[in-house]
Motif scaffolding. Structure first.
Motif, mmCIF file in Angstrom:
data_model
loop_
_atom_site.group_PDB
_atom_site.id
_atom_site.type_symbol
_atom_site.label_atom_id
_atom_site.label_comp_id
_atom_site.label_asym_id
_atom_site.label_seq_id
_atom_site.Cartn_x
_atom_site.Cartn_y
_atom_site.Cartn_z
ATOM 1 N N TRP A 209 0.767 -1.213 0.007
ATOM 2 C CA TRP A 209 -0.049 0.114 0.067
ATOM 3 C C TRP A 209 0.985 1.257 -0.043
ATOM 4 C CZ3 TRP A 209 -4.905 1.764 -0.644
ATOM 5 C CH2 TRP A 209 -5.089 2.988 -0.216
ATOM 6 N N TRP A 210 1.661 1.390 0.852
ATOM 7 C CA TRP A 210 2.630 2.553 1.109
ATOM 8 C C TRP A 210 3.519 2.768 -0.230
ATOM 9 C CZ3 TRP A 210 0.363 5.537 4.012
ATOM 10 C CH2 TRP A 210 -0.173 5.194 5.034
ATOM 11 N N TYR A 211 4.039 1.781 -0.758
ATOM 12 C CA TYR A 211 4.930 2.110 -1.814
ATOM 13 C C TYR A 211 3.929 2.314 -3.075
ATOM 14 C CZ TYR A 211 7.749 0.986 -5.951
ATOM 15 O OH TYR A 211 8.398 1.391 -7.209
ATOM 16 N N ASN A 212 2.995 1.687 -3.384
ATOM 17 C CA ASN A 212 2.052 2.144 -4.418
ATOM 18 C C ASN A 212 1.440 3.686 -4.407
ATOM 19 O OD1 ASN A 212 2.147 0.034 -6.670
ATOM 20 N ND2 ASN A 212 2.137 -1.033 -4.784
ATOM 21 N N TYR A 213 1.263 3.860 -2.719
ATOM 22 C CA TYR A 213 0.671 5.366 -2.619
ATOM 23 C C TYR A 213 1.806 6.422 -3.141
ATOM 24 C CZ TYR A 213 -0.665 9.346 -0.338
ATOM 25 O OH TYR A 213 -0.988 10.694 0.165
ATOM 26 N N ARG B 70 8.032 9.138 0.584
ATOM 27 C CA ARG B 70 8.679 7.804 0.960
ATOM 28 C C ARG B 70 7.891 7.491 2.260
ATOM 29 N NH1 ARG B 70 9.171 8.000 -3.660
ATOM 30 N NH2 ARG B 70 11.084 7.906 -4.814
ATOM 31 N N HIS B 71 6.994 6.381 2.504
ATOM 32 C CA HIS B 71 6.405 5.978 3.641
ATOM 33 C C HIS B 71 7.230 4.753 4.035
ATOM 34 C CE1 HIS B 71 3.235 8.491 2.626
ATOM 35 N NE2 HIS B 71 2.698 8.617 3.833
ATOM 36 N N PHE C 161 7.204 5.996 9.086
ATOM 37 C CA PHE C 161 8.337 7.299 8.940
ATOM 38 C C PHE C 161 7.720 7.894 7.613
ATOM 39 C CE2 PHE C 161 9.733 4.531 12.137
ATOM 40 C CZ PHE C 161 9.994 5.537 13.294
ATOM 41 N N VAL C 162 7.549 9.089 7.261
ATOM 42 C CA VAL C 162 7.431 9.646 6.038
ATOM 43 C C VAL C 162 8.332 10.624 6.089
ATOM 44 C CG1 VAL C 162 5.570 11.135 4.649
ATOM 45 C CG2 VAL C 162 4.826 9.445 6.649
ATOM 46 N N SER C 163 9.045 10.904 4.789
ATOM 47 C CA SER C 163 10.174 11.737 4.201
ATOM 48 C C SER C 163 9.945 13.082 4.238
ATOM 49 C CB SER C 163 10.709 10.927 3.051
ATOM 50 O OG SER C 163 9.872 11.322 2.059
ATOM 51 N N GLN C 164 8.838 13.504 3.783
ATOM 52 C CA GLN C 164 8.313 14.857 3.783
ATOM 53 C C GLN C 164 6.756 14.932 4.095
ATOM 54 O OE1 GLN C 164 9.563 17.222 0.111
ATOM 55 N NE2 GLN C 164 10.245 15.194 -0.708
ATOM 56 N N ILE C 165 6.305 16.247 4.501
ATOM 57 C CA ILE C 165 4.892 16.441 4.653
ATOM 58 C C ILE C 165 4.500 17.748 4.255
ATOM 59 C CG2 ILE C 165 4.498 14.850 6.332
ATOM 60 C CD1 ILE C 165 4.680 16.859 8.583
ATOM 61 N N VAL C 166 3.396 18.216 3.681
ATOM 62 C CA VAL C 166 3.060 19.439 3.531
ATOM 63 C C VAL C 166 2.969 20.416 4.828
ATOM 64 C CG1 VAL C 166 1.098 20.764 2.355
ATOM 65 C CG2 VAL C 166 1.783 18.688 1.317
#
Length: 141
Positions: free
Chosen positions: A9-13, A72-73, A95-100
């Protein structure tokens, strides 16, 4: 029981493969997202509570298209909480590499969900994402 679905899920998101995402969901999927504090500068951007594949995918598509790239999740500590017949609930961290509009280049969240066996396919039936926010007093310490 199907915990690789979470990583898929996370990769395809992250990559914006919306057709793959839709195929990973049950028809009656429930998706929710809210921060733990409910009071971040980006609260409206992350807040969601949707049911049904079409409704969930409409929100996911819009949310992803308005998020930074590369994104990247990294899902960790994915484990089964309970198994019930043809479904299992799980919990994990991301863990998420960037967020708005975020306060740091790395965001974390707790993820709870359910995978369900439909015929011979495992699909996500529920996904709840709760990003953790850094309290002001923690930043000042």
């Amino acid at each position: 029981m199907g915990l690789e679905r979470v990583g898929r899920w996370w990769y395809n998101y992250d990559e914006g493969h919306f057709d793959v995402l839709a195929d990973l969901l049950t028809d009656d999927v429930h998706f929710s997202c809210r921060t733990d504090s409910g009071s971040t500068d980006y609260e409206e951007f992350v807040r969601a509570d949707h049911t049904g594949r079409d409704d969930v995918m409409a929100w996911q598509t819009d949310h992803r298209r308005n998020s930074p790239y590369p994104l990247r999740h990294n899902g960790t500590n994915v484990h089964v909480v309970e198994q019930r017949g043809r479904e299992a609930s799980f919990s994990s961290y991301i863990f998420v590499s960037q967020i708005v509009g975020g306060v740091a280049p790395l965001s974390t969240a707790i993820v709870n969900g359910t995978v369900r066996l439909e015929g011979d396919r495992l699909r996500l039936a529920a996904l709840e994402v709760v990003p953790w926010t850094v309290p002001d007093d923690f930043r000042e310490a």
